[in-house]
Design a protein around this motif. Structure first.
Motif, short mmCIF file in Angstrom:
data_model
loop_
_atom_site.label_atom_id
_atom_site.label_comp_id
_atom_site.label_asym_id
_atom_site.label_seq_id
_atom_site.Cartn_x
_atom_site.Cartn_y
_atom_site.Cartn_z
N LYS A 103 -0.98 4.91 -0.18
CA LYS A 103 -0.95 3.50 0.22
C LYS A 103 0.00 3.30 1.40
O LYS A 103 1.02 3.98 1.51
N ALA A 163 2.12 0.35 3.70
CA ALA A 163 2.64 -1.02 3.79
C ALA A 163 3.34 -1.22 5.12
O ALA A 163 3.93 -0.28 5.68
N ASP A 184 -2.20 -1.91 3.08
CA ASP A 184 -2.43 -2.23 1.67
C ASP A 184 -1.45 -3.27 1.15
O ASP A 184 -1.74 -3.96 0.17
N TRP A 185 -0.28 -3.35 1.78
CA TRP A 185 0.75 -4.27 1.30
C TRP A 185 1.61 -4.69 2.49
O TRP A 185 1.63 -4.03 3.53
N TRP A 186 2.28 -5.82 2.33
CA TRP A 186 3.16 -6.33 3.39
C TRP A 186 4.53 -6.70 2.81
O TRP A 186 4.62 -7.33 1.75
N TYR A 208 -4.44 -12.52 5.78
CA TYR A 208 -4.00 -11.46 4.88
C TYR A 208 -3.80 -12.05 3.49
O TYR A 208 -3.27 -13.16 3.34
N ASP A 215 -1.39 -12.55 -2.23
CA ASP A 215 -0.91 -11.83 -3.41
C ASP A 215 -0.53 -10.38 -3.10
O ASP A 215 -0.11 -9.64 -4.00
N LYS A 216 -0.66 -9.98 -1.83
CA LYS A 216 -0.23 -8.64 -1.43
C LYS A 216 0.92 -8.70 -0.41
O LYS A 216 1.13 -7.77 0.37
N THR A 256 5.05 -9.39 -0.10
CA THR A 256 6.36 -9.55 -0.71
C THR A 256 7.31 -10.10 0.35
O THR A 256 7.45 -9.50 1.42
N GLY A 313 8.63 -5.61 -4.96
CA GLY A 313 7.43 -5.48 -4.14
C GLY A 313 6.90 -4.05 -4.12
O GLY A 313 5.68 -3.83 -4.16
N ALA A 329 3.24 -2.95 -5.28
CA ALA A 329 2.36 -2.21 -4.35
C ALA A 329 1.87 -0.93 -4.99
O ALA A 329 0.68 -0.55 -4.85
N SER A 346 -0.79 -1.79 -7.55
CA SER A 346 -1.94 -2.58 -7.10
C SER A 346 -3.22 -1.76 -7.04
O SER A 346 -3.19 -0.54 -6.83
#
Length: 373
Positions: free
Chosen positions: A104, A106, A135-137, A153, A156-157, A159, A364, A368, A371
């Motif tokens: 993943k 981020a 995949d995540w922020w 974006y 819910d992804k 933080t 977070g 992640a 997720s």
């Protein structure tokens, strides 16, 4: 145990405590953290989480790009967190690699460059497009959240870490300053007043030093014992020196380093920051020195911590020096207003602390890792 890698182009001294605490917090959650950087100037003893691999700079058509040669170190990472920046080649490589691996990816950053003079230019368009892909922020502040959601974006992804420094340590040092230290500093500067405004920071155009002095001249006409302290260095240093020579109530202290600035802040009643600001707002909160700011483009994401009338004053955008002066006079002359702002600074220093930033970031990371694709 899950493994997480954070890759930074460089690490500034104020980030070391954050990474050290994040490392320990994640250890307690059965997550292994390593931080890979290309540049760090400092002692690496007792930093088991740190890996230093020099960056490689590449110039293409006059544009500097940076390659971070760390692939060997992240091959077994479950989550890789990179800084949001167009010039980091590794980001594009890792985005492409996601099609062939479960690793993943981020992003960690502002959401866009708040200092960019070309908000809708090609570079910002590229940044906006790429920002939709990880995949995540991990966004710096609420301001980052709003920007990313507008880009489409998933909320819910994201933080929000609430970027901070070690305000607890700062508050502890600040509380231990002795009265005789303050008296000594006041005497050395030739100050005999409680109505003191202070500016600490770089001295260049975006900080509006000329505007500040012009506003303070108007304050001086209304508050006879008003004094201004300016701390810092930069291209406007000569101008500040000339003004301090011309006016006895303007005091130029030159640059100060580390905890020395706390003594100056303790002497002051208000923190005057008419130009663009970033982490300086946390200094104001930690020392309970209400900041007087101006709404404008170019502020760092930390401007979202400001609640005008609660923990400082945010003067309207495009205000004149006279309007800024009027707000400052109101704060200095009205004890209930001033005391409310001081109390708000105290509350904000606890809300935007390094401890909470670590907890937010660690939380977070766990989200992640858990997720779904």
């Amino acid at each position: 145990m899950d493994k997480v890698s954070i890759i930074c182009k460089s690490i500034e001294h104020y980030r070391v405590d954050f990474f050290a605490r994040l490392y320990q917090t994640l250890q307690d959650k059965q997550v292994c953290l390593q931080v890979i950087t290309g540049e760090y100037q400092g002692d690496t003893e007792d930093m088991p989480w740190l890996i230093i691999i020099p960056n490689k700079s590449i110039s293409i058509i006059g544009r500097e790009l940076i390659w971070q040669p760390c692939l060997e170190h992240i091959k077994d990472s479950d989550l890789v967190i990179v800084e949001q920046a167009n010039k980091l080649i590794l980001n594009y490589y890792l985005l492409a690699l996601r099609a062939f691996t479960k690793k993943k990816l981020a992003f960690w950053g502002h959401g866009r460059n708040f200092q960019s003079e070309k908000e809708f230019g090609l570079e910002e368009k590229i940044k906006s497009m790429v920002s939709r892909l990880p995949d995540w922020w991990f966004g710096y502040t609420r301001r980052s959240l709003d920007l990313l959601v507008r880009l489409g974006y998933p909320k819910d992804k994201i933080t929000i870490v609430n970027n901070s420094i070690d305000t607890s340590r700062m508050k502890s040092k600040y509380s231990k300053i002795k009265d005789e230290e303050m008296v000594g500093l006041a005497q050395s500067l030739g100050i005999n007043s409680k109505n003191i405004g202070i500016y600490i920071g770089a001295l260049y155009k975006a900080k509006k030093i000329g505007f500040l002095i012009e506003a303070c001249m108007q304050v001086k006409k209304q508050i006879s014992d008003f004094e201004l302290i300016i701390v810092g260095s930069g291209e406007d240093e000569g101008y500040v020196q000339d003004m301090s020579t011309k006016y006895s109530w303007i005091h130029y202290a030159g640059p100060v380093y580390g905890d020395e600035k706390l003594l100056y802040l303790k002497l002051a009643k208000v923190y005057l920051l008419p130009g663009v600001i970033g982490l300086a707002i946390l200094d104001a909160f930690a020392t309970e020195t209400p900041p007087i700011l101006i709404a404008q483009k170019g502020h760092g994401p930390e401007i979202s911590y400001m609640q005008s009338g609660e923990n400082g004053v945010l003067v309207e955008e495009n205000s004149t020096s006279g309007q800024y002066a009027d707000k400052l006079v109101q704060v200095l002359n009205d004890d209930p207003i001033y005391n409310k702002l001081v109390g708000g600074c105290c509350v904000s220093s606890q809300e935007y602390s390094l401890e909470k930033m670590v907890d937010n970031f660690a939380g977070g990371i766990c989200l992640a890792l858990d997720s779904q694709e």
